[in-house]
Enzyme design. Structure first.
Site, PDB file in Angstrom:
ATOM      1  N   TYR A   1      -4.501   4.215   6.071  1.00  0.00           N
ATOM      2  CA  TYR A   1      -4.844   3.512   7.320  1.00  0.00           C
ATOM      3  C   TYR A   1      -6.096   4.120   7.947  1.00  0.00           C
ATOM      4  O   TYR A   1      -7.002   3.410   8.395  1.00  0.00           O
ATOM      5  CB  TYR A   1      -3.680   3.560   8.320  1.00  0.00           C
ATOM      6  CG  TYR A   1      -2.516   2.700   7.919  1.00  0.00           C
ATOM      7  CD1 TYR A   1      -2.588   1.309   8.028  1.00  0.00           C
ATOM      8  CD2 TYR A   1      -1.359   3.252   7.421  1.00  0.00           C
ATOM      9  CE1 TYR A   1      -1.529   0.512   7.634  1.00  0.00           C
ATOM     10  CE2 TYR A   1      -0.294   2.465   7.021  1.00  0.00           C
ATOM     11  CZ  TYR A   1      -0.390   1.093   7.136  1.00  0.00           C
ATOM     12  OH  TYR A   1       0.655   0.306   6.741  1.00  0.00           O
TER      13      TYR A   1
ATOM     14  N   LYS B   1       0.844  -1.180   0.000  1.00  0.00           N
ATOM     15  CA  LYS B   1       0.000   0.000   0.000  1.00  0.00           C
ATOM     16  C   LYS B   1       0.884   1.235   0.000  1.00  0.00           C
ATOM     17  O   LYS B   1       2.017   1.124   0.419  1.00  0.00           O
ATOM     18  CB  LYS B   1      -0.979   0.000   1.187  1.00  0.00           C
ATOM     19  CG  LYS B   1      -0.352  -0.236   2.578  1.00  0.00           C
ATOM     20  CD  LYS B   1       0.735   0.618   3.104  1.00  0.00           C
ATOM     21  CE  LYS B   1       0.489   2.098   3.264  1.00  0.00           C
ATOM     22  NZ  LYS B   1       1.730   2.796   3.780  1.00  0.00           N
TER      23      LYS B   1
HETATM   24  P1  NAD Z   1      12.121   2.724   1.674  1.00  0.00           P
HETATM   25  O1  NAD Z   1      12.436   4.091   1.157  1.00  0.00           O
HETATM   26  O2  NAD Z   1      12.726   2.320   2.954  1.00  0.00           O
HETATM   27  O3  NAD Z   1      12.506   1.649   0.572  1.00  0.00           O
HETATM   28  C1  NAD Z   1      12.223   1.846  -0.793  1.00  0.00           C
HETATM   29  C2  NAD Z   1      13.107   0.951  -1.627  1.00  0.00           C
HETATM   30  O4  NAD Z   1      12.897   1.272  -2.999  1.00  0.00           O
HETATM   31  C3  NAD Z   1      14.601   1.156  -1.342  1.00  0.00           C
HETATM   32  O5  NAD Z   1      15.240  -0.094  -1.301  1.00  0.00           O
HETATM   33  C4  NAD Z   1      15.088   1.942  -2.530  1.00  0.00           C
HETATM   34  O6  NAD Z   1      16.445   1.677  -2.853  1.00  0.00           O
HETATM   35  C5  NAD Z   1      14.168   1.423  -3.632  1.00  0.00           C
HETATM   36  N1  NAD Z   1      14.066   2.341  -4.759  1.00  0.00           N
HETATM   37  C6  NAD Z   1      14.190   1.999  -6.046  1.00  0.00           C
HETATM   38  N2  NAD Z   1      14.077   3.070  -6.842  1.00  0.00           N
HETATM   39  C7  NAD Z   1      13.885   4.127  -6.037  1.00  0.00           C
HETATM   40  C8  NAD Z   1      13.724   5.518  -6.285  1.00  0.00           C
HETATM   41  N3  NAD Z   1      13.704   6.035  -7.513  1.00  0.00           N
HETATM   42  N4  NAD Z   1      13.558   6.310  -5.212  1.00  0.00           N
HETATM   43  C9  NAD Z   1      13.540   5.825  -3.961  1.00  0.00           C
HETATM   44  N5  NAD Z   1      13.697   4.515  -3.664  1.00  0.00           N
HETATM   45  C10 NAD Z   1      13.870   3.674  -4.704  1.00  0.00           C
HETATM   46  O7  NAD Z   1      10.529   2.636   1.718  1.00  0.00           O
HETATM   47  P2  NAD Z   1       9.643   1.622   2.564  1.00  0.00           P
HETATM   48  O8  NAD Z   1       9.270   2.283   3.824  1.00  0.00           O
HETATM   49  O9  NAD Z   1      10.271   0.282   2.596  1.00  0.00           O
HETATM   50  O10 NAD Z   1       8.305   1.597   1.673  1.00  0.00           O
HETATM   51  C11 NAD Z   1       8.198   0.806   0.500  1.00  0.00           C
HETATM   52  C12 NAD Z   1       6.713   0.486   0.266  1.00  0.00           C
HETATM   53  O11 NAD Z   1       6.231  -0.244   1.386  1.00  0.00           O
HETATM   54  C13 NAD Z   1       5.812   1.716   0.171  1.00  0.00           C
HETATM   55  O12 NAD Z   1       4.737   1.460  -0.696  1.00  0.00           O
HETATM   56  C14 NAD Z   1       5.301   1.883   1.592  1.00  0.00           C
HETATM   57  O13 NAD Z   1       4.072   2.575   1.695  1.00  0.00           O
HETATM   58  C15 NAD Z   1       5.144   0.451   1.996  1.00  0.00           C
HETATM   59  N6  NAD Z   1       5.189   0.230   3.441  1.00  0.00           N
HETATM   60  C16 NAD Z   1       4.196  -0.496   3.998  1.00  0.00           C
HETATM   61  C17 NAD Z   1       4.179  -0.705   5.350  1.00  0.00           C
HETATM   62  C18 NAD Z   1       3.088  -1.531   5.953  1.00  0.00           C
HETATM   63  O14 NAD Z   1       2.945  -1.527   7.162  1.00  0.00           O
HETATM   64  N7  NAD Z   1       2.323  -2.259   5.151  1.00  0.00           N
HETATM   65  C19 NAD Z   1       5.186  -0.180   6.151  1.00  0.00           C
HETATM   66  C20 NAD Z   1       6.204   0.542   5.553  1.00  0.00           C
HETATM   67  C21 NAD Z   1       6.199   0.749   4.187  1.00  0.00           C
END
Ligand code: NAD
Length: 361
Positions: free
Chosen positions: A217, A133
């Protein structure tokens, strides 16, 4: 565990081939596996801290592959999780995953603006798809993702982990059964203080902004606590850190109306810590705090406490979604569920752009 025998029984019970879900055929045409193989796409916070550890606890699926743009992460994950070289991809060679029978499910855990591209590529590669999400920044993106998965006869699950939590299911039941009469008013808040300043959450082009991120959420809280789909919304955006939130909103408040006349007041923020849901009904109430944490969601009603144990929320989600694939049964939160939310998110942006005007959904 799903087996060829189960498939034959299901087929016999179904009586006609037309009654067999496409995904039952998907599993029947593949060699039997005790656990489906999962490849995580994007190895950021959520993959690293939550999903990969949860995949060490799952019964129906396991981590077998990764897709990353960072060679050093590939090396570290390979060692940590004992991954085969042939199951490690980058964003360029990702489509070759089509030829890899180890990988059954591709889980897209990238910034939201990248979800559509990788879901569509995974579907075209014939893989079952899980997507985090918010499903995508626009309704058009969500529709394209759903279509790609339907066209390629694969399932699409959205990572709405709370829907797999028995504490969420407990308050959904109150709404469904009108335990305290009809739900009339929901108040819901989802937010935390994000100290980052240049993350994708602050970047419009990457799908940032609190409304799509934490906002879903609060929206899910209102939708699940009423058991209804909103018909109109008014919304306002606020920021206390304009130097950081230059392109996207830091805080959003939105008000929903439902077909029964139920109302919801939702709040979401990257600057305010909040995690609660309160539903007031004709003849009673229920409340949860926290309502959308990874662990420890709990609450109460006039019937007593709501506090079901859950070993690992993400493992439960992964196992239930993998089981739906194995058995060809319905997913708890398919692409259409993500689309419902993004329709409302789009309406929120329209309302704010029109100065807080009421927008019909
Ligand atoms: P994050 O920034 O920690 O990780 C993103 C990943 O994408 C990184 O590994 C990054 O290297 C990669 N990436 C590739 N191309 C990119 C670009 N152009 N710019 C930025 N990053 C790039 O993010 P996250 O917190 O892991 O979130 C990722 C997804 O998971 C999102 O959709 C977020 O909403 C979702 N999420 C969900 C929950 C949940 O509880 N369900 C919790 C956290 C995050």
């Amino acid at each position: 565990m799903f087996s060829r025998r189960d498939f034959l029984i299901n087929t016999a019970l179904g009586g006609a081939a037309s009654l067999i879900a496409p995904n039952t055929l998907w599993s029947a045409t593949r060699p039997k596996k005790d656990k489906l193989g999962v490849a995580l796409v994007g190895l950021g916070y959520y993959s690293t801290d939550l999903l990969a550890p949860a995949l060490q606890l799952t019964k129906n699926c396991q981590l077998v592959g990764i897709v990353t743009g960072t060679p050093s992460k590939a090396e570290a994950w390979k060692k940590k999780y004992n991954l085969a070289d042939k199951n490690i991809y980058n964003y360029q060679n990702f489509d070759q995953i089509a030829n890899n029978p180890d990988i059954d499910i591709v889980y897209v855990v990238l910034p939201p603006s990248m979800h559509r591209e990788f879901v569509v590529r995974a579907a075209k590669a014939g893989k079952q798809v899980f997507c985090e999400k918010p499903m995508a920044p626009s309704v058009a993106d969500c529709q394209a993702m759903i279509k790609a998965c339907a066209d390629n006869k694969v399932k699409l699950a959205i990572g709405y982990r709370c829907q797999h939590d028995p504490n969420t299911q407990a308050f959904q039941k109150f709404a469904k059964e009108s335990t305290f009469g009809k739900v009339r008013m929901v108040t819901c808040g989802a937010g935390y203080f994000d100290a980052r300043t240049t993350h994708w959450k602050q970047n419009k082009a990457l799908g940032g902004g609190v409304m799509g991120d934490m906002g879903v959420y609060a929206l899910q809280g209102a939708r699940l606590a009423t058991g209804e789909e909103p018909i109109s919304v008014t919304a306002q955006f606020h920021t206390t850190r304009p130097d950081i939130y230059k392109e996207v909103e830091e805080t959003a408040t939105f008000q929903l109306e439902f077909p029964s006349g139920a109302l919801a007041a939702c709040h979401t923020s990257f600057g305010i810590n909040m995690n609660y849901l309160q539903a007031n009904c004709e003849k009673g109430w229920f409340k949860m705090e926290p309502f959308s944490s990874y662990t420890g969601n709990k609450g109460s009603s006039p019937q007593g406490p709501i506090n079901f144990p859950l070993e690992n929320q993400q493992a439960r989600q992964l196992d239930e979604d993998a089981e739906a694939i194995m058995k060809g049964t319905a997913l708890l939160a398919p692409g259409e569920e993500g689309l419902h939310d993004i329709r409302v998110v789009e309406a929120v942006y329209k309302s704010v752009a029109a100065g807080g005007k009421l927008i019909k959904i």
